[in-house]
Each structure stands twice: as structure tokens, then as C-alpha cells.
Design an enzyme around this catalytic site. Sequence first.
Site, mmCIF file in Angstrom:
data_model
loop_
_atom_site.group_PDB
_atom_site.id
_atom_site.type_symbol
_atom_site.label_atom_id
_atom_site.label_comp_id
_atom_site.label_asym_id
_atom_site.label_seq_id
_atom_site.Cartn_x
_atom_site.Cartn_y
_atom_site.Cartn_z
ATOM 1 N N GLY A 703 0.909 -1.046 -0.002
ATOM 2 C CA GLY A 703 0.040 0.166 -0.111
ATOM 3 C C GLY A 703 0.910 1.054 -0.045
ATOM 4 O O GLY A 703 2.110 0.918 -0.250
ATOM 5 N N SER A 705 1.607 2.803 2.205
ATOM 6 C CA SER A 705 2.694 3.345 3.352
ATOM 7 C C SER A 705 3.832 2.059 3.521
ATOM 8 O O SER A 705 4.599 2.071 4.270
ATOM 9 C CB SER A 705 1.951 3.239 4.808
ATOM 10 O OG SER A 705 1.475 2.035 4.896
ATOM 11 N N LYS A 707 4.748 -2.304 2.648
ATOM 12 C CA LYS A 707 4.379 -3.757 2.272
ATOM 13 C C LYS A 707 3.870 -4.574 3.361
ATOM 14 O O LYS A 707 4.192 -4.140 4.727
ATOM 15 C CB LYS A 707 5.697 -4.580 1.740
ATOM 16 C CG LYS A 707 6.263 -3.896 0.403
ATOM 17 C CD LYS A 707 7.398 -4.667 -0.211
ATOM 18 C CE LYS A 707 8.046 -4.019 -1.530
ATOM 19 N NZ LYS A 707 9.178 -4.850 -1.901
ATOM 20 N N LYS A 723 3.065 -5.300 8.798
ATOM 21 C CA LYS A 723 2.780 -4.424 8.159
ATOM 22 C C LYS A 723 4.198 -3.379 8.321
ATOM 23 O O LYS A 723 4.518 -3.087 9.362
ATOM 24 C CB LYS A 723 1.632 -3.341 8.359
ATOM 25 C CG LYS A 723 1.618 -2.112 7.444
ATOM 26 C CD LYS A 723 0.769 -0.937 8.127
ATOM 27 C CE LYS A 723 -0.717 -1.541 7.909
ATOM 28 N NZ LYS A 723 -1.418 -0.223 8.423
ATOM 29 N N ASP A 832 -11.345 5.644 7.257
ATOM 30 C CA ASP A 832 -10.914 5.089 5.989
ATOM 31 C C ASP A 832 -11.632 3.365 5.804
ATOM 32 O O ASP A 832 -10.954 2.532 5.564
ATOM 33 C CB ASP A 832 -9.398 4.724 5.945
ATOM 34 C CG ASP A 832 -9.061 4.421 4.392
ATOM 35 O OD1 ASP A 832 -9.825 4.823 3.501
ATOM 36 O OD2 ASP A 832 -7.878 3.984 4.268
#
Length: 1021
Positions: A703, A705, A707, A723, A832
Site C-alpha cells: 500500500g 505506506s 508492504k 505491516k 478509511d
Amino acid sequence: MPRLTSSPPHIHFFFLFFYIPCFVFLCSLSHIAESQIQDREQEVLLQLRQSWRDPPSLDHWVPSNSSSHCTWPEVTCQDGSITELNLVNLNIDYSIPPFICDLKNLTKLDLSCNNIPGEFPTVLYNCSKLVYLDLSQNYFEGPIPSDIDMMADLQVLILSATSFSFDIPASIARLQRLRILHLNQSEYNGTYPEEIFGLSNLEELSLSYNPQFVQSQLPQNFTSLKKLRFFSMLQMNLFGRIPETVSDMEALEYLNLGENSLTGEIPGIIFALRNLSELYMYKNKVSGSIPRVSATKLRVIDLSYNNLTGNIPEDFGKLNLSSLNLHFNQLSGGIPEAIGRLPALSDVRLSNNNLSGTIPPDFGKFSPLRRFEVAYNNLTGALPEQLCQNGMLTGLAAMHNNLSGELPESLGNCRSLFEALLNDNGFTGNVPGGLWKSPNLTALVLSGNGLSGELPGELSRNITRIEISNNRFIGKIPSTVSSWRKLMVFDATNNLLNGTVLTELTELPSLTTLLLGQNELSGILPTDIVSWKSLTTLNLSHNKISGPIPSKIGLLPVLTQLDLSDNQLSGLIPPEIGQLNLNRLNLSSNRLRGSIPAKLENAAYDASFLNNSGLCASNSFMRLNVCNSQSHRSSKTDHTLIMILTIAAAMVIVMLVLLMIRASRKNRDWYDSTPKLTSFQRLNFTESNILSGLKELNVIGSGGSGKVYRIDVNPSGDAVAVKRISNNRKLDEKLEKQFVAEVEILGNIKHLHIIKLLCCISCENSKLLVYEFMENSSLDHWLHKRKRLSPVSGVANNMILDWPKRMQIALGAAKGLCYMHNDCSPPIIHRDVKSSNILLDSEFNAKIADFGLARMLAKPGEAVSMTGVAGSFGYLAPEYAHTTRVNEKIDVYSFGVVLLELTTGSEANDGDKDMCLADLAWRHMQDGKPISDALDEEVKDECNVDEISNVFKLGIFCTATLPSTRPTMKEVLQVLLKCSDPQYNVEKKSRHKFDVVPLLENSMYEGMPRSDFHALECNTY
């Protein structure tokens, strides 16, 4: 005097021997015929009873020599023959037999409120004299037959609250003698024939509560019904303007066009209809000002939930109103003085407008006032002194104004009062003594005023809710509190109460919320509190309470919030506290000592124990002293040795970690600093397990920010998701904020439907967030990836995400968001919400993830300022694009989009750059297209189409343009629970008999806006 003559003797003889016998013979024939008719009709009635399996309600239908069947209460006779059968609410649950039409003179048949099944009873076509037929509130289904006009003499046809479906046939319009036609509250899913409006003799027409009618404009020809007295088209998907030609309907007495999408201004001519008595136009989109009134017979006016502006007409004070409902508009100015003097006025609802000035003092003085609501305005001055002058007031809501002065003494004598909501004003002085004791009072909300005095020794036995926070009440809590047996909520926060927390308080079995913080309470806490079986929230903070924390607090079965901070509590923290499943715990600023219970050594409670100098923990991340397991008599040498060994061990671990990092060329950003691990759960792995798994082979997503990796952390195959937030240079400010938000929020909340953050590992250039692994990836993968790949095996997966699983996912995600909005303190907005941030475990249980954009609100319902717009196209609420002030309603909008994805299978950004899925769904509804056309063909079938349609409608409500008209997540969850409850749907039929289309109107008791979504009932569509 003249002589009277007499008839010849032979004339008398002829009369005696011929006419009298003939007359007697004819009378006897008539009597025999009448007797035969009665016998035959009684035989029919007995056959009816037998065919309906002898219902107990007809036990009195038995032959008798002393009385006729015409005396039976259900039977009406004329000239010895049955003309009416009134078989109402007799629990008949068998079909209508054809021999009922052997009652040759039957003109009226009322079978309403029974359980009669089957299709429309065409056997009644043979009842040739029938003029009145009522089949309402039964279980009839299928279409109304197209040859219904065979019942040509019908004058009254009532088919309300049944399961008749399909189109209403145009043949009904050929029943030219109809005076009353009720087709409301059924399941028609087509159209209504406009030919109905050509029935020139109609006096009553009701088509209400048929929300599955195809959306259409209000027919222009409805004004041709010159004799119409009663007209209702409530909740029928009507739109467009109201025709000015309504003035032609001079006989109209009752007009209900509520809950549609009518626009424009209200035609002034409506308020000039000379016979109009009741006008309902609530929950539409009409705007402009309220016209002047010349109609003199108006008793009821309901224009609530619209966009009306301007003042309340002074002419309203010249009417004989019994009910005036204008709440949830944008009206301004003052309340006309004359309205307060109306003699029949019983119901006044003016809440949620922009009204100002003082409340006319005569309200209640001349009228039997029952309900008085003026909440959420800008009113000033005092409450009218005589609101309860006639002793009938049940509901009073005046919260959130600028009212002042003392509460009227007359409220103390108002024995009828059910709820009094007067919070957030400027009232001062004492509460009238009788108000506390009003026998029917269930809720008294006085928070946010300047009231004073002591709490009463006697209280209404029916009271369930007392809220008096932020006032100036003094004295002790009375010992008679133990008699408040029904009390559920007691909020006396921020007053001047003193004395102790009485043992009597612990005797209240229904108590769910006890808030006594910010007072002057002292003494020790009661030790025997086992009666608090229902208590979920306990806040005694900012007092002077001393002594130990009772261990039995840890045995309260449903306690989720505990705040005992800023007191003088001492001793150990009972280990039982660790058994609680707490969302919020605060024991800070006391005199506690010893080690905290092992189960509370969790980053979620990192700030729960501050300012207790005697407390310690076994882990340093708790921001407490680390407990020393050695005896205080240990020598200084022992301490030094332990310290050296500890440092040496730490250095060895660091060196091993550095060696492992250097072994991986693709992780060089870890060289510059030593990784720091902060755990939030008990871990079965180490940093090295995580760092060694940061390989390209393990990447499962990426994404903006960084992987995401899937890493096996032990030989048994346990996996975690990692993340990685990284940058080639030092983390920029945006990524740093996202990392902090994720850790701050997920590290402090626990919920079954929120992703579990296990730990975080950070250094200068990279940060790792380690989560539980979700075997089935995200909802987005299942809905929108045409080549569905198994997130574990990578093999193509052709499995369809069926509707039960989709419903399960919707429920889980709703529960997670509801928890964030309502049970977290402060509330959390995600910002979100989208299908790719709803993750699924092996059982397809949903969990909300990715809190990098989340924000915590200062207070429930309060907006928070954002420096910029963040989120994903297709999910962004419209207000979010042009304001930096947002609240929980942006999550509701995004979740509504997810519901539309679940029901349609389409992506959120389906459409062009100006038209996303939410817009397409709204356009679909406005165009009058069947909802079934929009549903996902992969999961739609005849068994679940109604349930899917309801969830689609819920998505529509959630994505309303105005935030105030969207439901809360708590309300959304309630509807989803009803939709998913099999028992609730099984009871669909039985509900027709009692509350066929429940309308959940605005609750004056909650003081919060409600939207049209309240008409959504999962078992009425």
C-alpha cells in the site's frame, strides 16, 4: 241523533268464514317460509363453525329453542334473515368455504384481524348482495384477481395489512359504487392504477405503507375525487410537487402524504380547504415557508422532517388545533403567543429548529397538554409555569436551549409526568420536591444546569434514569436509595455530594451505569457488591475515597469501564480485577502499592496506573517501576551483579539481532539503530522470528505506506501479518503520524471485530506492526477479484461469497465500528472504512483493520478538525471533501458504501469520476427501478431477495448526503441484527396482526436527530 246502520248478516258471515281463514293461512305460510330460511341460515353458520375446526371464540354458536341465531353477537339480521357477519379477531385460520354465500341476504362481511390463509377468496363472487367486504390483517397472498369487478355492488373494500402482491389490477376502478377503498400495508411490488382516481363516489382512499410501489409522481388526476374525505398515500415512493388543483377536493377532511420524496413548496390552497381536519406531510423534502391558513377546521398539522423555513404562522393561533408537529425543520423566529392559548391543544412538537425568544407563558393553562417538546432551539426565559395545569402532561423535552430561572413548582404536582428532559440549559434553584416523587416518572434528566439542593429521601418507584451531572447538588446520597429498585442509570458527576458510597447503592439489581465522579465522597468502598449483576460502567474518580479496592469488583460479570482515579485508595490491586474484560481502566493518582496483576500488564492499560508511587510491573513498557523480586535485605553486591548480568544478556541479544539483520541484504535500513519491540499481547515469538521473515517471498500485499508480509513464527505453522512502514530516508511526518495513530488506538482497545495488534517493532528508518494473521484476506479480495486467489495457497478459488457469509461480514464490521463510536472513551473515527480494510479470518468473521488515518474525538458526537482530506475515492462522505470538521457520520457513510458493495457486488468506484457506487444506487432508486435489478446475481435468489433488498436500502440511508439524516452505527447494527435473526423473520406473519408497519418516530427522550431510516423494518418489505 241519526241511527247507526249495520251490515247485513250475510256479509258478516262471509267475512268470518272466508277472509279470516285466508289471512290465517297466508300468515302461517309466511311464518313457515321465514322459519325455513332461519333454519337454513343457522345450518350455514354451524357449517361455518365446523369448517373452521370449532374455534373456541364461536363456542356459543349452538342451536337453541329459546333464542335465535340472530341474537349471536357476530350476527345481524333484518326481517329474520342474516344481513351482516362481523367475525373480527376470532383466530380463524382456515379458508373461507363457498357455502357462506348460501346466506342469500348477506350485505356485509367483516373477517378482519384473523389468520385466514390462501389467495383472494373468489368464492365470494357468489354473494350477490355483498356491499361491504373487509379482509384486512389476514394472511392472504398472491395477486388481487383481475376479475374482481364481478363484485359490482361493492361499496366498501378493505384489503389492508395482508400479503397481496404484484400490481393492483385496473379492474378495481370498474367498481363504480365504491365509497371506501383501503389497499394499504401490503406487499404490492408493481404500480397502482391511476384509474382508481376516476372513482367518482370515493369518500376514503388509502394506499399507504406500500414502499415497494415503483416510484412515481403524485397523480394529477387525484383532485377529480370531489367526494373524497379521507386520502392517505403515506410511504409510497412518491416524488414531485403537490398539484395546486388540490383545491378542487372541497370535501377532503383527512390528507396524509407523509414519508415520500415530495419537493417544492406547500401549496397555499391546502390550508384553505374548508373541510380539512387532519394534514400529514411529514418526512418529505418540501421547503419554503408555511402558507397562511384560512381553513378553520384543522385539528392536526404534522409537517415534521422537512426543510421548511421562516416563521410559524400567527394564523395557527386561530385554529382549534389538538396536535402541532413541526420538529426537524429550519423554522426561525418566536413561537406565536396565541398557540399557547388554544383550548384543545394536547401535543406540541417544535424541537430541532432555530426558534428563539421566550416560550409563551400560557402553554398548558387552557388546554389538556400531554406532550411538550421544544428541545434543540435557541429559546430563552423560563418554562411556562402551568404546563401541567390540567394534570395530563406525560412528556416534557426542553433540553439544549438557553432557558433559565427556577423550575416551575407546578411540575412537582404533575403526577402524570413520564419523562422530563431539561438538560443543558441555565436553570437554577432547587428541584420541586414533588417532581422527584411523581409516581409515573421514569426518566429525569437535569444535567448541565445550575441546580442546587439535596437529593430527595423519596423517589418515584418507577424511575429508571436519573442524570443530574454538572450541577451544584450537595449533601449525602440518602440511605433510601436502596428503594430505587428499577434504577438503571445514575449520573451525578461533577456536583458537591459528600458522605460515603453507601452499601445501599449496591442493592440496586438493575443498575447499569453509576457515575459519581468529581464530587466530595469519602470513606471506604462497600465490599459486598455482588448485586451489581448488570453494572457495565462504574466511575468514582476525583473524590476522596480511601481504603482498599474491593476484590469483588473483579467478579462483576459485565463491567467494561472502571474509573477509580484521583482518590486516596491504598493497598494492593486485587488480582480479580485482571479477570474483567475492560474497555477502559483508570486507577491512576491513588496510593496503591505492589505489583499490578499479570493480566493487566498490557499496553492497553499503559496509562491506567500512573501516579501510584508504590506500584510496579514486570515489564518496563508499563511506565511503572520494574518490580524487584529480590528481598529488601539483598546486599548491594547482589544488585550490582544482577545489573551486570542483565546488561550482558541484553548486549548478547542485541548482537544476535544485528547479525541476523546483516545477513539479509534486503533489510539494510535496520543497521542504523537497534530495533525496539513493544508488545500488546502475550507473544509466542521473538523479534528475530519477525525480522528473519521480511523476505520478498512472504509479501502478500502493499500500500501507500509499505508492504505487508505473512510470516510463520514457529514450527507449528502459526502465522502473523506484518505491516512494514518504511522510507529510504527517515520517516516523513505523514508516515510517522500513521504509525502513532495505529499504535495508540489498537494498543488500547480490544474487540472481537477489530484486528488484534500483537506488537510493534521500531527503529529509526522503519517500523513494523505485527498483527494476528487473517486467513481469508480482505472483503475486497472476495467481492471484486475475478480470479480469486487463496491468500494462503495462491491457488485460484472459485468459491462464491454467499449471502449468509456476506451478512455475517456486515454484522461483524458493524459491531466493530459501533464499539469504536459508542464504547470507546474517547470515541474513535476510522476515516478509511472500505472493503479492503475489512479482513476475514478462517471462519469469515470480519475485523476492522488499518487505523493509520483514525482519530479519537474529544467527546461523543463532537466533531474533530482535520488538516486535510484522507480516505479512498468512492467511500468518502460528501461533507469530508469540503470541510475539515468531521464526526462519526463519515464512517457511517463509508460503511453504507460497503453494504452497497455486499448487496450489488459492484466496486465502490464503479462509474466515472463524477459518479461512484453510492451515486449510482441513489440514481437507481430515484429512477423508480426495482431494487432486485441492482442486486448481485451471484447470491440473489427468491429466498433471500427481500433480506438483500433491505440491506441495500440500509446502505442507501447510510449514504445520505446530509450527515444529520444518516443513522448512527448503533442504529445500523440494530437493523442488521433484525435482518439476520431467523426468529424475527419467522414472526413476519404474526406481526401483521399487531404492528404491521411500525413507525419509529423521533424519540424526544434521546434528544438526537433521527432519519427516515427508522421506517426500515426487515420484515415489512
